[in-house]
Structure formats: structure tokens, C-alpha cells
Design a protein around this motif. Sequence first.
Motif, short mmCIF file in Angstrom:
data_model
loop_
_atom_site.label_atom_id
_atom_site.label_comp_id
_atom_site.label_asym_id
_atom_site.label_seq_id
_atom_site.Cartn_x
_atom_site.Cartn_y
_atom_site.Cartn_z
N ALA A 1 34.37 -24.42 7.38
CA ALA A 1 35.43 -24.27 6.38
C ALA A 1 35.22 -25.19 5.18
O ALA A 1 35.98 -25.11 4.21
CB ALA A 1 36.78 -24.56 7.02
N GLY A 2 34.21 -26.05 5.26
CA GLY A 2 33.89 -26.89 4.11
C GLY A 2 34.30 -28.34 4.23
O GLY A 2 34.11 -29.12 3.29
N PHE A 3 34.85 -28.73 5.37
CA PHE A 3 35.15 -30.14 5.57
C PHE A 3 33.84 -30.89 5.78
O PHE A 3 32.89 -30.36 6.36
CB PHE A 3 36.05 -30.34 6.80
CG PHE A 3 37.47 -29.90 6.60
CD1 PHE A 3 38.38 -30.70 5.94
CD2 PHE A 3 37.90 -28.67 7.09
CE1 PHE A 3 39.71 -30.30 5.76
CE2 PHE A 3 39.22 -28.25 6.93
CZ PHE A 3 40.12 -29.07 6.26
N THR A 4 33.78 -32.13 5.31
CA THR A 4 32.56 -32.92 5.45
C THR A 4 32.89 -34.32 5.96
O THR A 4 34.02 -34.80 5.84
CB THR A 4 31.83 -33.06 4.10
OG1 THR A 4 32.71 -33.66 3.14
CG2 THR A 4 31.37 -31.70 3.59
N GLY A 5 31.87 -34.98 6.52
CA GLY A 5 32.01 -36.36 6.96
C GLY A 5 33.15 -36.54 7.95
O GLY A 5 33.37 -35.72 8.85
N ILE B 1 38.80 -35.33 11.44
CA ILE B 1 40.25 -35.35 11.22
C ILE B 1 40.81 -33.94 11.30
O ILE B 1 41.83 -33.70 11.95
CB ILE B 1 40.58 -35.99 9.85
CG1 ILE B 1 40.22 -37.47 9.86
CG2 ILE B 1 42.06 -35.80 9.52
CD1 ILE B 1 40.35 -38.15 8.50
N ALA B 2 40.13 -32.99 10.66
CA ALA B 2 40.61 -31.60 10.67
C ALA B 2 40.70 -31.06 12.09
O ALA B 2 41.69 -30.43 12.47
CB ALA B 2 39.69 -30.73 9.83
N THR C 1 42.08 -22.53 4.45
CA THR C 1 43.37 -22.74 3.78
C THR C 1 43.83 -24.18 3.95
O THR C 1 44.33 -24.81 3.01
CB THR C 1 44.42 -21.76 4.33
OG1 THR C 1 43.97 -20.42 4.13
CG2 THR C 1 45.76 -21.95 3.64
N ALA C 2 43.62 -24.71 5.15
CA ALA C 2 43.98 -26.11 5.40
C ALA C 2 43.20 -27.04 4.47
O ALA C 2 43.75 -28.00 3.93
CB ALA C 2 43.70 -26.46 6.86
N ARG C 3 41.92 -26.74 4.28
CA ARG C 3 41.11 -27.58 3.39
C ARG C 3 41.64 -27.52 1.96
O ARG C 3 41.73 -28.54 1.27
CB ARG C 3 39.64 -27.15 3.43
CG ARG C 3 38.74 -28.08 2.59
CD ARG C 3 37.27 -27.74 2.78
NE ARG C 3 36.95 -26.43 2.27
CZ ARG C 3 36.63 -26.16 1.00
NH1 ARG C 3 36.61 -27.12 0.09
NH2 ARG C 3 36.33 -24.93 0.63
#
Length: 200
Positions: free
Chosen positions: A13-17, A22-23, A87-89
Amino acid sequence: MSLPELRTLATQAGFTGSETKIAAAVAMAESKGDPVVIGDQHLVDHKWGPSIGLLQIRSLKHPGQFSPPDTLRVEAKLKDPLYNAKTARAIKDAHNWNQWSTFTSGAYKQYMDGGPTNFEPFPGASFFHTGKKSPIIAATHHRLVAEGCNRYQSSANADVWGPGDVKSFAAWQQKLGFEGVDANGIPGKTSWDKLRVPNV
């Protein structure tokens, strides 16, 4: 979905590190990894729909009338895990993590390193008597349901020990291979420790 699966999804979804962890932790705290769970139905009004999916994102009745990222709050689409995470991101990027109560309360932290590591010690068999009220019993209820041992008539009064708890715990004991008096629905130390009830 498991915590590792949620972390993979967060990356997609594009979250990093550290945001990836956390997500996934917020998702586990919000939905226990259930992509189609629906929450906050008591908060539905003319503007807002229920909270949907893994990250329990509030849906909007008419998202097209709003500006991004709120345009993404489409109830039907939010049931898709990847759409939900994306969407969350977008919401996180616009408003930070404080949009999620499990983040602000710190509830997500227990899932940051692979899951809860601190569990309730066995309170003794005498603790479990009809009418006993305790957050430990509510936590036990949730763990039994998560383990597929739901023999409850309802989820009301989850913090009060009653017949549903006895039946559900007996199902857990049977799942572990106990039988006879060892599967009578009253927790023993072995069956309790294996249930891994998180600290309350």
C-alpha cells in the motif's frame, strides 16, 4: 490476516520503514486482521457510514462530495484489503496516525514486535465462578472467540463469567486434547497458559 501478512500488505500500500510496522499493528488492533469487519455502526448518521475493514476506516455516505483523501471513503471498496490499506495511508499522510483510536490509546503497541508478549498469569481456578466480573474475563472471551471456540449465546456482558464462558473454554480444552474432567470448562494452568490472554 496475520501480522506478517498485514506488514506485507502495508508495504504494497506504500507504507515504508517503521510506518509499515505501525500500519500492521494498528490494523491488528482495530480489526484483529479481519478485512470485512464492520464497526462504529452506532455512529452512522446522514454523513458518515460505518467503519470498514482492516484499518476500520469510517466510510462516507457520499464521498464524492468531499475532497481527497475523503473521496476514498467508499464503503464497498473499503472491504478490499489493499484498497483499505491504501486509503489508510492517504488519511495518515493527510492527518497523521491520530485518526485511529488504537494509535492514540497505545493499543497498537502490543502488536509492534510480533504480537502481545505480556500475558495474564493464571489467576487460579477459583477465580472463575459464575457472576465474576473482570476485564480478564473479557480478554479471555475475546481470545476464545479468536481461537474458534465461540460457544457464546451473545457478546453481551463479555466481562462476566457465565455458562457461555464455561462452554467456550471447554471447547478450547478439547481443542488442546483434554477430555473428561480436564475439559470441564474451568481453566487450569496449562490450558490457561496456552490460551495466551494478553495483560489487561
